[in-house]
Design a protein around this motif. Structure first.
Motif, mmCIF file in Angstrom:
data_model
loop_
_atom_site.group_PDB
_atom_site.id
_atom_site.type_symbol
_atom_site.label_atom_id
_atom_site.label_comp_id
_atom_site.label_asym_id
_atom_site.label_seq_id
_atom_site.Cartn_x
_atom_site.Cartn_y
_atom_site.Cartn_z
ATOM 1 N N ASP A 71 9.002 3.677 -19.497
ATOM 2 C CA ASP A 71 9.773 2.920 -18.499
ATOM 3 C C ASP A 71 9.256 3.348 -17.133
ATOM 4 O O ASP A 71 9.205 4.547 -16.833
ATOM 5 N N MET A 72 8.870 2.373 -16.319
ATOM 6 C CA MET A 72 8.359 2.713 -14.985
ATOM 7 C C MET A 72 8.967 1.775 -13.952
ATOM 8 O O MET A 72 9.399 0.668 -14.283
ATOM 9 N N PHE A 73 9.074 2.256 -12.725
ATOM 10 C CA PHE A 73 9.578 1.346 -11.692
ATOM 11 C C PHE A 73 8.752 1.453 -10.428
ATOM 12 O O PHE A 73 8.134 2.471 -10.129
ATOM 13 N N LEU A 74 8.730 0.330 -9.720
ATOM 14 C CA LEU A 74 7.997 0.208 -8.463
ATOM 15 C C LEU A 74 8.951 0.640 -7.368
ATOM 16 O O LEU A 74 10.045 0.088 -7.227
ATOM 17 N N ASP A 75 8.546 1.664 -6.606
ATOM 18 C CA ASP A 75 9.460 2.274 -5.623
ATOM 19 C C ASP A 75 8.954 2.017 -4.210
ATOM 20 O O ASP A 75 7.798 2.333 -3.903
ATOM 21 N N PHE A 76 9.825 1.437 -3.374
ATOM 22 C CA PHE A 76 9.439 1.174 -1.979
ATOM 23 C C PHE A 76 10.125 2.143 -1.024
ATOM 24 O O PHE A 76 9.968 2.034 0.180
ATOM 25 N N ARG A 77 10.905 3.073 -1.567
ATOM 26 C CA ARG A 77 11.724 3.908 -0.670
ATOM 27 C C ARG A 77 10.885 4.827 0.200
ATOM 28 O O ARG A 77 11.283 5.179 1.286
ATOM 29 N N ASP A 78 9.705 5.230 -0.294
ATOM 30 C CA ASP A 78 8.841 6.080 0.530
ATOM 31 C C ASP A 78 8.416 5.338 1.797
ATOM 32 O O ASP A 78 8.211 5.935 2.842
ATOM 33 N N THR A 79 8.342 4.010 1.690
ATOM 34 C CA THR A 79 7.990 3.168 2.839
ATOM 35 C C THR A 79 9.059 3.331 3.930
ATOM 36 O O THR A 79 8.756 3.432 5.105
ATOM 37 N N PRO B 28 0.803 -1.236 0.000
ATOM 38 C CA PRO B 28 0.000 0.000 0.000
ATOM 39 C C PRO B 28 0.835 1.286 0.000
ATOM 40 O O PRO B 28 0.350 2.319 -0.419
ATOM 41 N N ASP B 29 2.089 1.217 0.463
ATOM 42 C CA ASP B 29 2.913 2.437 0.521
ATOM 43 C C ASP B 29 3.776 2.645 -0.725
ATOM 44 O O ASP B 29 4.514 3.622 -0.807
ATOM 45 N N SER B 30 3.723 1.712 -1.673
ATOM 46 C CA SER B 30 4.636 1.813 -2.818
ATOM 47 C C SER B 30 4.138 2.865 -3.816
ATOM 48 O O SER B 30 2.971 3.258 -3.796
ATOM 49 N N THR B 31 5.043 3.312 -4.671
ATOM 50 C CA THR B 31 4.639 4.196 -5.772
ATOM 51 C C THR B 31 5.190 3.613 -7.071
ATOM 52 O O THR B 31 6.220 2.937 -7.064
ATOM 53 N N VAL B 32 4.510 3.884 -8.179
ATOM 54 C CA VAL B 32 5.029 3.500 -9.496
ATOM 55 C C VAL B 32 5.350 4.795 -10.224
ATOM 56 O O VAL B 32 4.476 5.647 -10.412
ATOM 57 N N LYS B 33 6.633 4.965 -10.560
ATOM 58 C CA LYS B 33 7.087 6.233 -11.150
ATOM 59 C C LYS B 33 7.705 5.997 -12.525
ATOM 60 O O LYS B 33 8.413 5.010 -12.722
ATOM 61 N N PRO B 34 7.481 6.927 -13.449
ATOM 62 C CA PRO B 34 8.171 6.811 -14.734
ATOM 63 C C PRO B 34 9.615 7.292 -14.603
ATOM 64 O O PRO B 34 9.912 8.126 -13.742
ATOM 65 N N PHE B 35 10.504 6.743 -15.428
ATOM 66 C CA PHE B 35 11.878 7.275 -15.497
ATOM 67 C C PHE B 35 12.282 7.260 -16.969
ATOM 68 O O PHE B 35 11.513 6.858 -17.841
ATOM 69 N N GLY B 36 13.492 7.728 -17.264
ATOM 70 C CA GLY B 36 13.969 7.715 -18.649
ATOM 71 C C GLY B 36 13.258 8.753 -19.508
ATOM 72 O O GLY B 36 12.893 9.828 -19.043
ATOM 73 N N SER B 37 13.012 8.377 -20.777
ATOM 74 C CA SER B 37 12.578 9.374 -21.763
ATOM 75 C C SER B 37 11.213 10.004 -21.466
ATOM 76 O O SER B 37 10.926 11.092 -21.942
ATOM 77 N N SER B 38 10.373 9.350 -20.656
ATOM 78 C CA SER B 38 9.071 9.958 -20.333
ATOM 79 C C SER B 38 9.231 11.210 -19.480
ATOM 80 O O SER B 38 8.342 12.062 -19.452
ATOM 81 N N VAL B 39 10.355 11.322 -18.752
ATOM 82 C CA VAL B 39 10.506 12.426 -17.782
ATOM 83 C C VAL B 39 11.778 13.262 -17.955
ATOM 84 O O VAL B 39 11.924 14.301 -17.318
ATOM 85 N N ASN B 40 12.720 12.826 -18.819
ATOM 86 C CA ASN B 40 14.016 13.529 -18.854
ATOM 87 C C ASN B 40 14.062 14.691 -19.858
ATOM 88 O O ASN B 40 15.118 15.249 -20.112
ATOM 89 N N THR B 41 12.918 15.040 -20.445
ATOM 90 C CA THR B 41 12.736 16.116 -21.450
ATOM 91 C C THR B 41 13.237 15.736 -22.850
ATOM 92 O O THR B 41 13.175 16.543 -23.759
ATOM 93 N N PHE B 42 13.731 14.515 -23.027
ATOM 94 C CA PHE B 42 14.233 14.086 -24.341
ATOM 95 C C PHE B 42 13.353 13.002 -24.976
ATOM 96 O O PHE B 42 13.743 12.381 -25.950
#
Length: 518
Positions: free
Chosen positions: A189-197, A167-181
């Motif tokens: 490209d997306m990754f499952l992030d547990f660091r907020d936990t 329940p505390d995880s986030t799914v975030k885009p990385f790479g070309s979707s967010v780097n302005t290129f």
């Protein structure tokens, strides 16, 4: 300019207040928005075509979605059974199609793909300078505001599944979707992030006890990643509306799940916490925001490389878009005065909150764009494009490597044909996949392009209605006179020249079609 993290946080939060609706074919926009507004205030919306018309609706409040979901039914279908997972993807149809069809209003559709190269070339020929051609290409190819919202929504919909387990995880885009290129049509490209936990654990230090969760213990982080992705992959496959062609690639260096997300039209790659990849995205975001010439040059070079078969959408021995982007960054660091700072210079500007050590690698650099002094370099894009081809057409790849931390050519630590230091993981070469024939093909094309730009007579070509400037570089070479090209390939390994020219002849027929792809 907002920092990378501020932009990400804002967009992830927007996506959580967003729904995607498949609209009826005979649509009255005003009526649709009027009905949806009865559930809450709408912040923004747009329509797009993807096997029917879809509407992305962003509400001001998250609870408007719950109100709308209360009014929506589970589909009743006799011939198949539905999986009762209630997502934020809805289908609207008209109750009285005959009466309401007359009220149909044409809606503006936001394009989700770029124009074909042939059309682009015609547009470029109507420009008044090479620099404006490069900005036209950038405008046609870059991600639109609407497309970015759709990308964050795709991540947010996957996050809804991840929340069932974490329940505390986030799914975030990385790479070309967010780097302005990113280019319209590129994968998400997306990754499952547990660091907020892990973050909120620091708040719980008071009291006489050391307290921790009882959790499943596994022998390695890799095994945990594989298990998590396997389950989320199955979840998307079995229950995810519009998630098709799921492939679990769990034995790769970076395990991932590939899938097509039909409602948004994206090809997606899902991996688990990829901190270094996020820092690379942020570094490119900073470079892209510092000076408008940076993105214009990258987009032109990447489109050029694609037309000539130097890059490809499938993995192989050719140069990747990421390597090519880093080559442009290195070239811009080498200008006099430099157009963008080196990574070491950005590290010197970092304060305490910018300090990041990830897996033993120092990934610290300044995040606040206002702390970076603007460049004093005033070179025009046409000069930069010509010099880029000149620089790499004569670069000593046998001896030297590209180091973006220092902004210097340094001796190659090993014998890969092309050696570009990973900006963070300093023991890795980001272009290790590139073989000698591919590098030689790149050098040959760079020389040919530099020659075309130096020799062309723009006025005469415009009178003759011939492609000029960037347009002339986006037509496969060797078409008009292959023998001319041979003379300009001196110094390139002769054993590859023959195969190179043959491959050029083969490529000519289908290069333009291919270039339309990614």
């Amino acid at each position: 300019k907002k920092t990378f993290t501020e932009v990400q946080t804002e967009r992830l939060e927007q996506a959580e207040r967003t729904v995607l609706i498949k609209c009826p074919p005979k649509l009255n926009e005003k009526k649709l928005l009027q009905y949806l507004s009865s559930h809450g205030n709408i912040n923004s919306h747009f329509f797009f075509e993807n096997r029917g018309i879809h509407a992305l609706i962003e509400f001001s409040e998250k609870n408007s979605i719950a109100s709308l979901q209360d009014a929506i039914e589970i589909p009743s279908a006799a011939e198949y059974h539905v999986v009762p997972f209630k997502s934020r993807l809805f289908t609207f149809t008209l109750k009285n199609p005959v009466n309401q069809a007359a009220e149909e209003t044409p809606v503006h559709l936001s394009p989700q793909s770029h124009i074909p190269v042939k059309e682009l070339i015609q547009k470029l020929c109507r420009a008044d300078s090479l620099s404006s051609q490069m900005y036209i290409l950038l405008n046609e190819y870059q991600l639109t505001e609407e497309n970015i919202k759709l990308r964050f929504l795709a991540c947010s919909l996957v996050q809804d599944f991840a929340h069932a387990y974490f329940p505390d995880s986030t799914v975030k885009p990385f790479g070309s979707s967010v780097n302005t290129f990113g280019k319209l049509g590129c994968d998400v490209d997306m990754f499952l992030d547990f660091r907020d936990t892990q973050k909120h654990a620091t708040k719980m230090k008071k009291g006489p006890f050391e307290m921790e969760y009882q959790m499943k213990r596994l022998p390695s982080e890799r095994l945990a990643t594989q298990k998590i992705l396997s389950v989320i992959g199955d979840c998307l496959d079995n229950f995810g509306p519009g998630c098709v062609n799921i492939q679990k690639i769990l034995n790769a260096r970076c395990p991932l799940v590939k899938f097509s997300h039909q409602p948004t039209g994206f090809q997606c790659d899902l991996s688990v916490s990829n901190s270094i990849a996020t820092k690379s995205s942020e570094l490119l975001y900073i470079y892209g925001c510092l000076d408008s010439r940076v993105r214009a040059l990258v987009f032109s070079v990447r489109c050029w490389a694609r037309v000539h078969g130097l890059t490809n959408s499938v993995p192989g021995t050719w140069i990747t878009n990421f390597s090519l982007t880093m080559m442009v960054m290195f070239f811009l660091q080498k200008r006099s005065p430099p157009i963008i700072p080196t990574l070491d210079q950005l590290k010197e500007l970092a304060d305490v909150k910018d300090k990041h050590i990830i897996g033993g690698y120092d990934c610290s650099f300044v995040s606040d764009l206002s702390k970076i002094k603007p460049t004093k370099n005033t070179e025009t894009l046409d000069v930069l494009l010509g010099d880029f081809f000149e620089y790499f057409g004569n670069f000593d790849f046998r001896k030297n490597s590209l180091n973006l931390r220092k902004g210097k050519e340094v001796n190659k630590p090993e014998s890969s044909p092309l050696y570009i230091w990973n900006p963070f993981e300093q023991d890795l070469n980001i272009s290790k996949n590139v073989n000698q024939p591919q590098l030689e093909k790149f050098v040959a094309m760079a020389r040919e392009s530099a020659w075309i730009l130096q020799k062309e007579d723009k006025t005469q070509q415009m009178i003759n209605k011939e492609p000029w400037g960037l347009a002339a570089l986006l037509i496969p070479f060797g078409k008009s006179n292959p023998s001319k090209m041979k003379n300009r390939m001196k110094g390139i390994g002769s054993e590859t020249i023959r195969s190179l020219l043959d491959s050029l002849k083969l490529n000519n027929a289908n290069s333009l079609q291919k270039a339309v792809g990614k």
